[in-house]
Write a protein that holds these residues in place. Structure first.
Motif, mmCIF file in Angstrom:
data_model
loop_
_atom_site.group_PDB
_atom_site.id
_atom_site.type_symbol
_atom_site.label_atom_id
_atom_site.label_comp_id
_atom_site.label_asym_id
_atom_site.label_seq_id
_atom_site.Cartn_x
_atom_site.Cartn_y
_atom_site.Cartn_z
ATOM 1 N N ARG A 39 -0.263 -7.871 63.380
ATOM 2 C CA ARG A 39 -0.753 -6.966 64.601
ATOM 3 C C ARG A 39 -1.078 -5.758 64.033
ATOM 4 O O ARG A 39 -1.190 -5.122 65.279
ATOM 5 C CB ARG A 39 0.835 -7.227 65.203
ATOM 6 C CG ARG A 39 0.874 -8.116 66.496
ATOM 7 C CD ARG A 39 2.366 -8.032 67.081
ATOM 8 N NE ARG A 39 2.881 -9.075 66.349
ATOM 9 C CZ ARG A 39 3.726 -8.579 65.760
ATOM 10 N NH1 ARG A 39 4.132 -7.865 66.386
ATOM 11 N NH2 ARG A 39 4.790 -9.461 65.229
ATOM 12 N N ALA A 40 -0.861 -5.004 63.224
ATOM 13 C CA ALA A 40 -1.040 -3.713 62.935
ATOM 14 C C ALA A 40 -2.944 -4.254 62.549
ATOM 15 O O ALA A 40 -3.545 -3.471 63.004
ATOM 16 C CB ALA A 40 -0.391 -3.100 61.487
ATOM 17 N N GLU A 79 -4.761 -5.431 64.373
ATOM 18 C CA GLU A 79 -5.589 -5.274 65.697
ATOM 19 C C GLU A 79 -5.031 -4.603 66.274
ATOM 20 O O GLU A 79 -5.422 -3.715 66.890
ATOM 21 C CB GLU A 79 -4.845 -7.265 66.443
ATOM 22 C CG GLU A 79 -5.412 -8.393 65.681
ATOM 23 C CD GLU A 79 -5.189 -9.775 66.951
ATOM 24 O OE1 GLU A 79 -5.530 -9.952 67.826
ATOM 25 O OE2 GLU A 79 -3.872 -10.210 66.111
ATOM 26 N N ALA A 80 -3.844 -3.682 66.010
ATOM 27 C CA ALA A 80 -3.550 -2.597 66.727
ATOM 28 C C ALA A 80 -4.605 -1.717 66.297
ATOM 29 O O ALA A 80 -5.179 -0.185 66.487
ATOM 30 C CB ALA A 80 -2.743 -2.016 66.571
ATOM 31 N N GLU A 85 -7.899 -1.555 67.539
ATOM 32 C CA GLU A 85 -8.071 -0.878 69.110
ATOM 33 C C GLU A 85 -7.441 0.877 68.840
ATOM 34 O O GLU A 85 -8.211 1.050 70.137
ATOM 35 C CB GLU A 85 -6.873 -1.633 70.478
ATOM 36 C CG GLU A 85 -7.080 -3.474 69.855
ATOM 37 C CD GLU A 85 -6.830 -4.463 71.124
ATOM 38 O OE1 GLU A 85 -6.108 -3.438 72.177
ATOM 39 O OE2 GLU A 85 -7.777 -5.004 71.667
ATOM 40 N N ASP A 86 -7.270 0.884 67.784
ATOM 41 C CA ASP A 86 -6.861 2.235 68.607
ATOM 42 C C ASP A 86 -5.771 3.043 67.727
ATOM 43 O O ASP A 86 -4.820 2.824 67.140
ATOM 44 C CB ASP A 86 -6.133 2.822 70.071
ATOM 45 C CG ASP A 86 -5.411 4.026 70.357
ATOM 46 O OD1 ASP A 86 -5.716 5.029 69.522
ATOM 47 O OD2 ASP A 86 -5.861 4.454 71.443
#
Ligand code: ATP
Ligand code: MG
Lengths: 403, 253
Positions: free
Chosen positions: A276-277, A279-280, A283-284
């Protein structure tokens, strides 16, 4: 339910349109006949492939809802697909001749490469144009390790992975601060550097002449017709007739297991904090850092894991070819792997798998049109970007379970 | 842990902090404090340096002068990712949620950020305050409305169980009713802090353009002009200050 038919149908139609002129038109002197069987067969395969993958894809999304609320969406289907598809993969090589077997092996290698690059580009969002470098590191790592140190195939798989991961981190450090275009250029350069070193360090790598790779043994059993150094050939041990297919079967099955393990691992990772990190971060980045995510470790881990997968692909490539030289690791290869990731749908594992299969199998079906292969490929890419910009298989978010 | 923030010691203290963007000085020797359990607001015009102040706390840009203390610890030179695990949570200007990830994943990222092992408030707690997020938990965060995204950003920040919640213009682009809702929420979060899943004595540092409402809920306020603190006082005092009235509230209010 409707999308379940509609989406594969779109794919099938697309395949039909794209392949009819090339596989259906048969030249007959100055005339030509239109044969419908080959393109229809291709379209049908595409249809079922897509359907199967969609079902597979759904399973991940449904797992949670199945446990919390009873859903009416055929829960038996997806489970069946996850068992059937790997089973199909296991049976497949026994039905194939040697020619198609080698292609299937190549497809598996590209699946592995696609999965690796998918971590870097699809999940972590870092455009890497030099992925072939890690593929080369794996392949040469094994070839040279065998030549100089007598490294065995079985030891080469983990060692090649570690070696490639190390190179991944080496590349990762200088590019930590880069984004987008700049990152792409630097990784492109990195890929070329590796290739050029392999090409020009003649005393060590053999330069353009490449390095020979011996075929591995299985528990000391050789895959040759006659034992070389007093060992036993596999077919004598099993008491069956010799067939040159055996070694390819062996390679396919080993590779298949590695691919399955990789898919399992990445699916897991996607749902863990690290995944998840990634993908995060895509994104930003600023928001991530203010949330306490260490962008250095997260980026490096993506590079390392991606490179690792690429390295393992390289080891298998070296074995399957029995020979490596630098021409196998040009930028064209990086572009092809990237195309697999983009065609499949950034971040989507079923997408990468189907794209890898299409990209390796289709050119073989279209051998007679090899002059136009790149053209067709380009057209397919353009068509995809227009009609299915999110890739063959749309990414579904893995459902997050509890905190 | 609570021991360190005695009455004498503020939770957050900036001492003569300056920061620069290249040669441009954005903050000039700012000193301010936030105590545990307090709502402190910072108001100022566009470009005054409000967002810069919050970003400087996180070391991006890094303070070029002065010292930043959090619960007595010098965080001036700490790497950005090491700062929020200490107990600061930022709701950045423009929300900056992760649009491609689901609402639930966004919330989770506030908590599972690597290295942060603090136990966050329960999902139930968040959902009672933000029922809309429960409804939308499987939806991609980018498809939420602006106000919903703002709530998500706040929820995400709360997941790290902060001792200090930093909000950068939470009212930006929201309907008046939504603003009231969010401000009421902020106040209730501080008040309920003791018995809820939120860290007791949570402090809020609220950066706002919407001076009237911000000052109404704030215990104290600072007025930032061109990178320096021009005025300070209780929320009530500032509301009645003629200069503030003129510049930020409109003389007619
Ligand atoms: N990344 C940057 N590089 C250079 N200058 C910057 C940067 N970010 C902000 N500035 C400048 O610093 C000054 C303060 O900006 P800041 O964003 O802190 O203002 P603000 O008070 O938050 O304004 P607003 O209410 O409009 O959000 C402005 O003059 C701005 O142009
Ligand atoms: Mg601002």
């Amino acid at each position: 339910m409707k999308t379940f038919i509609l989406q594969p149908l779109t794919t099938a139609t697309l395949v039909l349109i794209l392949t009819t002129p090339i596989s259906g038109l048969v030249l007959n002197g100055y005339d030509f006949n239109l044969k419908w069987q080959p393109p229809l067969l291709l379209a049908l395969t595409a249809f079922f492939l897509h359907l199967g993958l969609m079902i597979l894809n759904r399973r991940t999304t449904q797992k949670k809802s199945a446990s919390s609320q009873k859903t009416s969406h055929h829960p038996a289907w997806p489970r069946l697909a996850t068992i059937l598809l790997p089973l199909l993969g296991l049976i497949l090589p026994f039905l194939l001749g040697k020619y198609w077997l080698t292609i299937a092996i190549l497809a598996l290698i590209y699946i592995l490469l696609g999965l690796g690059l998918n971590i870097v580009v699809g999940l972590a969002g870092m455009l890497d144009l030099g992925f072939v470098a890690f593929y080369a590191v794996g392949a040469y790592g094994f070839a040279l390790g065998q030549e100089y140190l007598g490294l065995s195939f079985w030891a080469a798989i983990p060692l090649g992975a570690v070696l490639a991961a190390t190179f991944g981190v080496i590349l990762g450090f200088p590019v930590l601060r880069m984004h987008g275009d700049y990152l792409a250029i630097v990784t492109l350069g990195f890929g070329e550097i590796i290739r050029l070193v392999l090409n020009n360090w003649i005393t060590f790598t053999g330069g353009p002449n490449g390095v020979r790779v011996d075929f591995p043994t299985l528990f000391g059993l050789e895959f040759s017709r006659h034992a070389k150094q007093g060992g036993t050939p596999l077919h004598e041990f099993l008491g069956i007739d010799y067939s040159s297919n055996h070694r390819y079967l062996f390679l396919y099955l080993t590779l298949f297991l590695v691919v399955l393990a990789t898919i399992f691992l990445i699916t897991r990772l996607k749902r863990m904090p690290l995944g998840r990190a990634w993908e995060a971060l895509r994104e930003d980045e600023t928001a991530c850092r203010s949330l306490g995510i260490n962008h250095v470790t997260v980026k490096l881990s993506a590079f390392a894991l991606g490179a690792m997968t690429g390295g393992i692909g390289g080891v298998f490539f070296a074995v399957s070819q029995g020979f490596v030289n630098p021409t196998s690791f040009t930028f064209h290869e990086s572009a092809l792997i990237l195309a697999i990731v983009v065609l499949g749908g950034l971040g989507s594992i079923p997408g990468v798998i189907s794209a890898a299969i299409i990209v390796t199998v289709l050119p073989e079906l279209l051998r007679d049109f090899s002059d136009y292969r790149i053209l067709i490929f380009g057209l397919a890419m353009v068509g995809m970007m227009i009609w299915r910009p999110q890739g063959l298989v749309r990414t579904t978010r893995p459902v997050f379970q509890g905190l | 842990m609570g021991e360190r923030t005695s009455l004498a010691q503020p939770l957050l203290a900036l001492q003569e902090v300056s920061s620069h963007y290249g040669p441009v000085r954005a903050l000039d020797r700012i000193s301010l404090t936030v105590n545990a359990g307090e709502i402190v607001t910072l108001i100022g015009a566009n470009g005054a340096g409000k967002s810069t102040l919050l970003m400087t706390l996180f070391g991006n840009p890094r303070a070029s002068h002065g010292q930043i203390l959090f619960a007595g610890q010098d965080i001036t030179h700490l790497p950005t990712h090491r700062i929020s695990p200490l107990g600061l949570a930022l709701v950045p200007e423009g929300r900056r949620i992760f649009p491609g990830m689901t609402v639930l994943e966004n919330i989770a990222l506030g908590h599972t950020a690597l290295g942060n092992h603090r136990q966050g408030p329960s999902l139930d707690f968040l959902y009672t305050h933000f029922p809309i997020l429960k409804e939308r938990q499987r939806q991609k965060a980018g498809t939420l409305s602006g106000g919903e995204q703002q709530m998500l950003a706040i929820a995400r920040a709360l997941m790290s169980q902060p001792r200090l919640l930093l909000l950068d213009e939470p009212s930006l682009g929201l309907a008046p009713m939504m603003i009231r809702k969010i401000f009421a929420l902020i106040r209730s979060l501080v008040q309920s802090g003791i018995q809820s899943g939120v860290q007791p004595e949570t402090a809020v540092f609220l950066v706002e353009q919407n001076a009237h409402q911000a000052l109404q809920i704030a215990d104290r306020g600072y007025v930032l002009v061109n990178g320096t603190i021009r005025l300070t006082g209780t929320g009530h005092d500032l509301l009645n200050n003629p200069e503030v009235k003129h510049a930020y509230l409109g003389t007619l209010v």
